[in-house]
Scaffold this active site. Structure first.
Site, PDB file in Angstrom:
ATOM      1  N   TYR A 109       7.549  -7.117  -2.440  1.00 17.44           N
ATOM      2  CA  TYR A 109       7.652  -5.943  -3.317  1.00 17.44           C
ATOM      3  C   TYR A 109       7.621  -6.405  -4.769  1.00 17.44           C
ATOM      4  O   TYR A 109       8.265  -7.399  -5.135  1.00 17.44           O
ATOM      5  CB  TYR A 109       8.950  -5.176  -3.063  1.00 17.44           C
ATOM      6  CG  TYR A 109       9.218  -4.092  -4.078  1.00 17.44           C
ATOM      7  CD1 TYR A 109       8.667  -2.827  -3.940  1.00 17.44           C
ATOM      8  CD2 TYR A 109      10.024  -4.337  -5.196  1.00 17.44           C
ATOM      9  CE1 TYR A 109       8.914  -1.831  -4.876  1.00 17.44           C
ATOM     10  CE2 TYR A 109      10.276  -3.353  -6.131  1.00 17.44           C
ATOM     11  CZ  TYR A 109       9.719  -2.102  -5.975  1.00 17.44           C
ATOM     12  OH  TYR A 109       9.955  -1.126  -6.906  1.00 17.44           O
ATOM     13  N   GLU A 197       4.648   0.301  -9.076  1.00 23.29           N
ATOM     14  CA  GLU A 197       5.139  -0.340  -7.863  1.00 23.29           C
ATOM     15  C   GLU A 197       3.971  -0.844  -7.036  1.00 23.29           C
ATOM     16  O   GLU A 197       2.987  -0.111  -6.846  1.00 23.29           O
ATOM     17  CB  GLU A 197       5.959   0.631  -7.013  1.00 23.29           C
ATOM     18  CG  GLU A 197       7.345   0.943  -7.538  1.00 23.29           C
ATOM     19  CD  GLU A 197       8.141   1.785  -6.569  1.00 23.29           C
ATOM     20  OE1 GLU A 197       9.290   1.432  -6.273  1.00 23.29           O
ATOM     21  OE2 GLU A 197       7.611   2.804  -6.100  1.00 23.29           O
TER      22      GLU A 197
END
Length: 390
Positions: A109, A197
């Protein structure tokens, strides 16, 4: 402003960030054509909506050949996709992304956000990427590594390397991961993003060996900076936005739809927040945030009133105005005009204070309209809540 995954990937690609090959389709036939052009061993077909959790909702499917891609696209297109971010009503899927599926070795991530506490861009990374990153942040926050960027000097190479090492990456991908982090930061700054993101940021095996790829991406932009990015502004998908919010924005009003049943019309963001708090204090929920601003005209007030009443959830309307730049008589005239144009079927509570307040109250009292006036914010909230029987 939000954009779709495929648009976010196009932007990242323009900054040198590695992304899978793919294309967007609005029909099953277009999806099949894209698959034939890609000519790979395995495909992924992904619904394009402004919401996360698409895979769990059935909006992401694998396919082995172009014919299967067409079948999967036919299943996804037109579906009302429900995820944890869409609410129970879901969102209509109008287009799909057809891309090469990757041989994923590890899911990571990477996120960038503007930290209001430090007034700096903060980069966050975790080796526990994938669909449950929220769970990681809640239960094991120590697995998320962060770097705060000094705006005077920007992201330094050593900070990007520290993030890469913090992900426990294989040695052969430390350098490409570091370069990717630097390129992602550059995209964030140059495009005036408010959120970015990449989840998952994946370690994959390909023809060129082990690589780092941005398999999914989400980007939000600062609306106040869009005037500097004409091309980015064209990426807006109005189908994905609340129709009332869009109408308000085009009319110069600040409107956000909420889940409650008491419509609010207030002048000033701070007063609007206080009004919503008091409504909640008395046991109800606001249906919207609506700031008509400090210099709105009678026409703007009437427009704002119609926006509120167009929401079927609204069971009562509460108007709370402090007349300063915007005078109370202007608000009163707007209310009267709006009610005469719209079939008002819900209780209306009006609280006016400030400049020309007596004139405003006189306009309301002589209008012949069925409404309740209030002497204070608490009085107005109590009357509105009582009117809906909460």
């Amino acid at each position: 402003m939000n954009i779709h995954e495929y648009q976010a990937k196009d932007i990242l690609d323009s900054f040198g960030v590695p992304v899978p090959q793919g294309g967007v389709a609005k029909t099953p036939e277009e999806a099949e054509a894209i698959a034939k052009e890609l000519n790979v061993g395995l495909y992924v077909v992904k619904a394009q909506i402004h919401a996360g959790g698409r895979g769990k909702g059935g909006g992401v499917k694998l396919a082995k050949n172009p014919a299967e891609v067409r079948e999967r696209a036919d299943e996804i297109l037109g579906m009302q996709l429900i995820t944890h971010q869409t609410g129970p009503e879901g969102k209509l899927v109008r287009q799909v992304l057809v891309a090469e599926a990757s041989d994923i070795k590890n899911e990571l991530y990477l996120g960038l956000v503007i930290d209001r506490e430090t007034s700096r861009i903060t980069l966050m990374a975790s080796e526990e990427g994938g669909v449950d990153i929220e769970k990681v942040a809640e239960e094991t926050p120590e697995k998320i590594v962060k770097q705060s960027v000094d705006p005077a000097v920007g992201l330094q190479a050593f900070q990007a390397r520290q993030l890469a090492f913090g992900l426990n990456l294989p040695n052969e991908v430390i350098r490409p991961a570091t370069n990717l982090i630097i390129d992602v930061y550059r995209a964030f700054v140059e495009c005036d993003c408010s959120l970015m993101e990449i989840n998952p940021l994946a370690i994959v095996s390909g023809e060129r060996g082990v690589e780092v790829l941005a398999l999914d991406a989400k980007i939000n932009f600062d609306d106040n900076a869009l005037y500097r990015h004409e091309k980015i502004g064209t990426l807006r998908d109005k189908n994905e936005e609340d129709a009332r919010e869009l109408e308000a924005k085009e009319s110069g009003l600040s409107y956000i739809s909420l889940d409650g049943n008491i419509g609010c019309m207030v002048n000033g963001a701070g007063l609007a927040m206080a009004t919503m708090d008091v409504i909640k204090l008395y046991g109800a929920e606001p249906a919207n945030f609506l700031d008509v601003g400090g210099s709105a005209t009678t026409e703007a007030v009437a427009h704002a009133f119609r926006l509120i009443l167009s929401d079927p959830k609204v069971e009562a309307v509460m108007v709370n105005i402090f007349g300063g730049i915007m005078k109370c008589d202007t608000i009163a005239n707007g209310i009267v005009e709006a009610i005469r144009q719209v079939n008002l079927t819900v209780p209306l509570v009006v609280r006016l204070e400030g400049t020309n307040v007596e004139m405003g109250r006189k306009i309301l009292s002589e209008s012949g309209l069925e409404l309740m006036t209030a002497d204070s914010l608490s009085d107005a909230a109590e009357k509105a809540v009582r009117a809906i029987g909460s």
